[in-house]
Enzyme design. Structure first.
Site, PDB file in Angstrom:
ATOM      1  N   ASP A 238       0.846  -1.197   0.000  1.00 13.58           N
ATOM      2  CA  ASP A 238       0.000   0.000   0.000  1.00 13.58           C
ATOM      3  C   ASP A 238       0.880   1.245   0.000  1.00 13.58           C
ATOM      4  O   ASP A 238       1.521   1.546  -0.994  1.00 13.58           O
ATOM      5  CB  ASP A 238      -0.963  -0.036   1.183  1.00 13.58           C
ATOM      6  CG  ASP A 238      -2.070   0.996   1.050  1.00 13.58           C
ATOM      7  OD1 ASP A 238      -2.493   1.277  -0.087  1.00 13.58           O
ATOM      8  OD2 ASP A 238      -2.513   1.533   2.075  1.00 13.58           O
ATOM      9  N   ASP A 242       2.129   6.484   5.510  1.00 10.30           N
ATOM     10  CA  ASP A 242       0.746   6.954   5.567  1.00 10.30           C
ATOM     11  C   ASP A 242       0.461   7.479   6.971  1.00 10.30           C
ATOM     12  O   ASP A 242       0.764   6.806   7.967  1.00 10.30           O
ATOM     13  CB  ASP A 242      -0.235   5.829   5.241  1.00 10.30           C
ATOM     14  CG  ASP A 242      -0.308   5.522   3.752  1.00 10.30           C
ATOM     15  OD1 ASP A 242       0.488   6.098   2.980  1.00 10.30           O
ATOM     16  OD2 ASP A 242      -1.155   4.692   3.358  1.00 10.30           O
ATOM     17  N   ARG A 294       1.522  10.417  -5.395  1.00 10.41           N
ATOM     18  CA  ARG A 294       1.352  10.651  -3.951  1.00 10.41           C
ATOM     19  C   ARG A 294       2.682  10.921  -3.243  1.00 10.41           C
ATOM     20  O   ARG A 294       3.117  10.141  -2.418  1.00 10.41           O
ATOM     21  CB  ARG A 294       0.625   9.486  -3.283  1.00 10.41           C
ATOM     22  CG  ARG A 294      -0.788   9.296  -3.757  1.00 10.41           C
ATOM     23  CD  ARG A 294      -1.531   8.295  -2.893  1.00 10.41           C
ATOM     24  NE  ARG A 294      -2.917   8.145  -3.306  1.00 10.41           N
ATOM     25  CZ  ARG A 294      -3.812   7.390  -2.686  1.00 10.41           C
ATOM     26  NH1 ARG A 294      -3.460   6.710  -1.596  1.00 10.41           N
ATOM     27  NH2 ARG A 294      -5.050   7.304  -3.124  1.00 10.41           N
TER      28      ARG A 294
END
EC number: 4.2.2.2
Length: 416
Positions: A238, A242, A294
């Site tokens: 992923d 984060d 990102r």
């Protein structure tokens, strides 16, 4: 005499900055307790550290200095291994107060195993990070640690990989959840996999059932005072870093990111407005080969993206939704060959009639190979106060300041 005057002047500036910090009034009574109330104080103190390192360099103390204030704080010390905890005084930006395990004892990891996530063996990394006391965690030798389940960290911990070659790879990875004061420094984290539906210990007195984790390299959830520095991160299921669910007071610095799709997510969802408290500094990182998007992707909060080197992206570099404030300063952006991917920025799921009011600015950035940044919102500096955390240096110096990004090859008795 000149040196004496310089020292007195620097001391006066520091006392002034501290006085401002002590007497700053709270502008918003509902503001998160860990958010920075006076970002100008942060910028002033970091600017002072840059000037001080420059002056020391001029006086001959730091001939190896690069202008990167974090590295210049400790890397030139040949006896760094005897003064490891000095690192905790070198952070900058919104995560500058993260002390990790500075006030605790050293814990030496001797065993790379992770046979039982509920009853970890003393000497393993899992046994170290779950302890209730502050710990500065180091490693006896090179090792590859393959975790069976998420490594759930307790507060006031430093993972310090300097002096050895430590990889957390091919299994679960790091979870920083509902804790504070964490430093992760000098390790390789890669090929992280989704894990879960299992019992995992999070402290000496508690273990519980964990649902499936996404497979992030480093997951920050509801936590504050976090510093992620000098790590090499790549190829996870992923995200690489984060931060969600009201996490704040975070600095991500000097890392080397490669070979990954969705690199960094800052903000849980468009509907989770509690992430408006989020303040994150992204500084001196190298976003390298094989990255797609990102870097970061932001929601709601305040994000200072400063003096990073962007040499690869396939879709975009900096994106967001839900009205984040993004302050991009002194970065170097090298666009890909693809003529349809030259834009640095991307607004997600929102029409221009809305995103034109979001405060996104570019100041002093260097754009190469046709790269461009679409600005929006206010241009005045006052609108970016909560997204300002340090003084940017010239983008022409980015190559030098980021040249040692990632996990360092440190050896005892040598400058790191």
């Amino acid at each position: 005499m000149a040196v004496t005057k310089l020292i007195l002047f620097a001391s006066a500036l520091l006392l002034t900055a501290l006085f401002i910090g002590v007497n700053a009034s709270r502008s918003n009574e509902t503001w998160h307790e860990h958010a920075v109330e006076n970002p100008d104080e942060v910028a002033a103190m970091v600017d002072m550290s840059i000037r001080n390192s420059t002056e020391r360099r001029r006086l001959g103390y730091f001939s190896c200095a690069t202008g990167n204030p974090i590295d210049d704080c400790w890397r030139c010390d040949r006896k760094w291994q005897l003064r490891r905890k000095r690192l905790a005084d070198c952070s900058i930006g919104f995560g500058r107060n993260a002390i990790g395990g500075r006030d605790g004892r050293f814990y030496v990891v001797t065993d790379p195993g992770d046979d039982d996530p509920v009853n970890p063996i003393p000497g393993t990394l899992r046994h170290a990070v779950i302890q209730d006391e502050p710990l500065w965690i180091i490693f006896k030798r090179d090792m590859v640690i393959t975790l069976k389940q998420e490594l759930i960290m307790n507060s006031f911990k430093t993972i310090d990989g300097r002096g050895v070659n430590v990889h957390i790879a091919n299994g679960a990875c790091l979870t920083i959840q509902y804790v504070t004061n964490i430093i992760v420094h000098g390790i390789h984290v890669h090929d992280c996999k989704p894990t879960g539906n299992a019992m995992v210990r999070s402290s000496p007195s508690h273990y519980g059932f964990r649902s499936m984790a996404d497979g992030d390299a480093i997951s920050i959830f509801g936590s504050s005072h976090i510093w992620i520095d000098h790590n090499s991160l790549s190829n996870c299921a992923d995200g690489l870093v984060d931060a969600v669910m009201s996490s704040t007071a975070i600095t991500v610095s000097n890392n080397f990111f490669t070979h990954h799709n969705e690199v960094m997510l800052l903000g849980h969802s468009d509907s989770y407005t509690r992430d408006k408290v989020m303040q994150v500094t992204i500084a001196y990182n190298h976003f390298g080969e094989g990255l797609i998007q990102r870097m970061p992707r932001c929601r709601h909060g305040y994000f200072h993206v400063v003096n990073n080197d962007y040499t690869h992206w396939e879709m975009y570099a900096i994106g967001g939704s839900a009205g984040p404030t993004i302050n991009s300063q002194g970065n170097r952006f090298l666009a890909p060959v693809n003529p349809f991917a030259k834009e640095v920025t991307k607004r997600e799921y929102t029409g221009e009639s809305k995103w034109k009011h979001w405060n996104w600015r570019s100041e002093g950035d260097l754009f190469l190979n046709g790269a461009f940044f679409t600005r929006s919102g206010a241009g005045a500096g006052a609108n970016y106060a909560r997204a300002s955390s340090l003084s940017a240096k010239s983008s022409s110096l980015v190559g030098t300041m980021t040249s040692y990004s990632g996990a360092l090859n440190c050896r005892a008795g040598r400058r790191c």
